[in-house]
Design an enzyme around this catalytic site. Structure first.
Site, PDB file in Angstrom:
ATOM      1  N   ARG A  74      25.576  16.742 -96.505  1.00 14.14           N
ATOM      2  CA  ARG A  74      24.582  15.935 -95.565  1.00 14.14           C
ATOM      3  C   ARG A  74      23.761  16.978 -94.687  1.00 14.14           C
ATOM      4  O   ARG A  74      24.117  17.787 -93.732  1.00 14.14           O
ATOM      5  CB  ARG A  74      25.301  15.103 -94.471  1.00 14.14           C
ATOM      6  CG  ARG A  74      24.405  14.184 -93.633  1.00 14.14           C
ATOM      7  CD  ARG A  74      23.668  13.296 -94.265  1.00 14.14           C
ATOM      8  NE  ARG A  74      24.404  12.200 -94.747  1.00 14.14           N
ATOM      9  CZ  ARG A  74      23.752  11.495 -95.847  1.00 14.14           C
ATOM     10  NH1 ARG A  74      22.447  11.476 -96.087  1.00 14.14           N
ATOM     11  NH2 ARG A  74      24.731  10.459 -96.254  1.00 14.14           N
ATOM     12  N   ARG A 105      22.108  17.105-107.255  1.00 17.38           N
ATOM     13  CA  ARG A 105      22.409  17.504-105.928  1.00 17.38           C
ATOM     14  C   ARG A 105      24.021  17.900-105.708  1.00 17.38           C
ATOM     15  O   ARG A 105      24.408  18.226-104.758  1.00 17.38           O
ATOM     16  CB  ARG A 105      22.142  16.630-104.826  1.00 17.38           C
ATOM     17  CG  ARG A 105      22.599  15.389-104.741  1.00 17.38           C
ATOM     18  CD  ARG A 105      22.137  14.471-103.319  1.00 17.38           C
ATOM     19  NE  ARG A 105      22.777  13.298-103.594  1.00 17.38           N
ATOM     20  CZ  ARG A 105      22.396  12.298-102.357  1.00 17.38           C
ATOM     21  NH1 ARG A 105      21.947  12.843-101.548  1.00 17.38           N
ATOM     22  NH2 ARG A 105      23.083  10.982-102.504  1.00 17.38           N
ATOM     23  N   HIS A 174      14.660  17.151-100.425  1.00 15.67           N
ATOM     24  CA  HIS A 174      15.220  15.876 -99.284  1.00 15.67           C
ATOM     25  C   HIS A 174      15.402  16.862 -98.038  1.00 15.67           C
ATOM     26  O   HIS A 174      16.470  16.449 -97.647  1.00 15.67           O
ATOM     27  CB  HIS A 174      16.108  15.215 -99.887  1.00 15.67           C
ATOM     28  CG  HIS A 174      16.571  13.938 -99.223  1.00 15.67           C
ATOM     29  ND1 HIS A 174      16.935  13.851 -97.765  1.00 15.67           N
ATOM     30  CD2 HIS A 174      16.539  12.735 -99.773  1.00 15.67           C
ATOM     31  CE1 HIS A 174      17.178  12.505 -97.598  1.00 15.67           C
ATOM     32  NE2 HIS A 174      16.843  11.715 -98.461  1.00 15.67           N
ATOM     33  N   ASP A 219      12.150   4.551 -92.566  1.00 15.07           N
ATOM     34  CA  ASP A 219      12.273   4.968 -93.687  1.00 15.07           C
ATOM     35  C   ASP A 219      11.272   4.623 -94.799  1.00 15.07           C
ATOM     36  O   ASP A 219      10.966   3.363 -95.188  1.00 15.07           O
ATOM     37  CB  ASP A 219      13.699   4.139 -94.351  1.00 15.07           C
ATOM     38  CG  ASP A 219      14.150   4.814 -95.882  1.00 15.07           C
ATOM     39  OD1 ASP A 219      15.445   4.487 -95.959  1.00 15.07           O
ATOM     40  OD2 ASP A 219      13.454   5.456 -96.262  1.00 15.07           O
ATOM     41  N   GLU A 278      10.120  14.843 -96.491  1.00 15.24           N
ATOM     42  CA  GLU A 278      10.570  15.047 -98.041  1.00 15.24           C
ATOM     43  C   GLU A 278       9.547  15.206 -99.016  1.00 15.24           C
ATOM     44  O   GLU A 278       8.595  14.380 -98.966  1.00 15.24           O
ATOM     45  CB  GLU A 278      11.582  14.015 -98.683  1.00 15.24           C
ATOM     46  CG  GLU A 278      12.850  13.554 -97.662  1.00 15.24           C
ATOM     47  CD  GLU A 278      13.465  12.437 -97.830  1.00 15.24           C
ATOM     48  OE1 GLU A 278      13.524  11.886 -98.960  1.00 15.24           O
ATOM     49  OE2 GLU A 278      13.971  11.673 -96.846  1.00 15.24           O
TER      50      GLU A 278
HETATM   51  O1  TA6 Z   1      14.973   9.663 -98.283  1.00 12.23           O
HETATM   52  C1  TA6 Z   1      15.355   8.569 -97.638  1.00 12.23           C
HETATM   53  C2  TA6 Z   1      16.562   7.622 -98.210  1.00 12.23           C
HETATM   54  O2  TA6 Z   1      16.173   7.432 -99.682  1.00 12.23           O
HETATM   55  C3  TA6 Z   1      17.240   6.987 -97.330  1.00 12.23           C
HETATM   56  O3  TA6 Z   1      16.930   5.518 -98.045  1.00 12.23           O
HETATM   57  C4  TA6 Z   1      18.558   7.060 -97.276  1.00 12.23           C
HETATM   58  O4  TA6 Z   1      19.242   6.376 -98.379  1.00 12.23           O
HETATM   59  C5  TA6 Z   1      18.595   8.736 -97.513  1.00 12.23           C
HETATM   60  O5  TA6 Z   1      17.734   8.786 -98.525  1.00 12.23           O
HETATM   61  C6  TA6 Z   1      20.035   9.161 -97.533  1.00 12.23           C
HETATM   62  O6  TA6 Z   1      20.421   9.063 -98.879  1.00 12.23           O
HETATM   63  P1  TA6 Z   1      21.859   9.622 -99.074  1.00 12.23           P
HETATM   64  O7  TA6 Z   1      22.296   8.872-100.598  1.00 12.23           O
HETATM   65  O8  TA6 Z   1      21.741  11.332 -99.118  1.00 12.23           O
HETATM   66  O9  TA6 Z   1      22.906   9.078 -98.106  1.00 12.23           O
END
Ligand code: TA6
Length: 304
Positions: A74, A105, A174, A219, A278
């Protein structure tokens, strides 16, 4: 990673500059140059820290992130491939199974090289088909990820279609940027762009204001934009710029308090210290490569 692979990985170490640590559950690389410090994990080729000298860290990393095999870290810069968010049908496949944001990832990438040129350290990593990707229908592709560590951070992802059929994919860096207070930052570069509001039924909307401020769960995939993003952080008195090439989608995300409270790998107030900017190709900007074709997306992150 087997013993031979580990040995060749460690052969790439550069004393005092580039070290490989295989003592934890995940193999970690640490970087120290005259210009910056950084770290990444071989799992996901996941960059977790970059700090130019005389600056605070530029990337957010959750203090509750799991560093466990097969579990996405994370924070930092997760590599999103071959789909963004939940898997959806494409012109090549109607499958919708697989992990959110794809398999790259959480896959074990291979370290190819680490070289110093004029105080800049350039690292190359690759991912090819594996048991997981084949089970998900991805049998013939190669990813080449080039990271250059200096006063700026350069990310470059090349996707090669080594199959005999078209390869349809979405991709993203991301990137979790570290901020002092997400509610006080201002983001520039999105005026006049269209986005999908994932907090409002995925409605397509127009960004009319020149500055975007975060005042709740945000988002937003912005589509058809090649623009650089400036993030102004008044509390840290700095501006982070994310510029890009061959990327038509920019996603802005902050989970805010309520969603963060439901995330096991985020502490309660940690949403205040991150804004995701991102660099992507997703939604109508997804890519289709003909057999043998390659595509390279890049991002450059700078701070002043
Ligand atoms: O990039 C934004 C997003 O798609 C959000 O909708 C949220 O799901 C975030 O990515 C994090 O996703 P993750 O799978 O890393 O918890």
């Amino acid at each position: 990673m087997n013993t031979n692979q580990m040995a060749s990985c460690k052969d790439l170490a550069i004393p005092g500059v580039f070290a490989i640590d295989d003592t934890g559950e995940l193999i970690k690389a640490s970087i120290t140059t005259k210009l910056c410090t950084a770290e990444f994990y071989l799992q996901g080729a996941h960059l977790t820290h970059w700090q130019p000298h005389n600056h605070k860290p530029v990337l957010f990393l959750s203090d509750r992130s799991a560093f466990a095999p097969g579990k996405a870290i994370r924070g930092g810069v997760p590599i999103i491939f071959p789909w963004f968010g939940a898997r959806t049908a494409t012109s090549q496949s109607n499958r919708t199974d697989g992990p959110a944001h794809g398999f790259a990832r959480t896959a074990d990438w291979q370290l190819l090289s680490a070289t110093m040129t004029d105080e800049l350290l350039t690292v190359k990593l690759t991912l090819v088909a594996n048991e997981t990707s084949r089970a998900l229908g991805f049998e013939h592709f190669q990813l080449l990820y080039t990271i250059t560590f200096g006063r700026e951070l350069s990310l470059e992802l090349t996707v090669e279609n080594s199959s005999q059929t078209p390869l349809c994919f979405s991709e993203a860096f991301h990137t979790y940027l570290f901020v002092q207070d997400a509610a006080q930052v201002k983001l520039e570069g999105l005026k006049g762009c269209y986005y999908y509001d994932k907090t409002d039924g995925f409605q397509r909307k127009l960004q009319e204001q020149s500055e975007l401020q975060i005042s709740g769960e945000t988002d937003r995939p912005y589509v058809d934009t090649a623009a650089a993003i400036n993030l102004h952080d008044p509390r840290l008195n700095r501006r982070i710029t994310v510029s890009k090439t061959n990327s038509s989608t920019t996603v802005i995300w902050n989970p805010w308090a309520e969603l963060t409270g439901k995330m096991a790998d985020m502490s309660a107030d940690s949403w205040k210290q991150m804004v995701c900017v991102e660099t992507a190709n997703a939604f109508e900007n997804s890519i289709t490569l003909a057999p043998g074709e390659k595509h390279t997306m890049s991002a450059c992150i700078s701070v002043e």
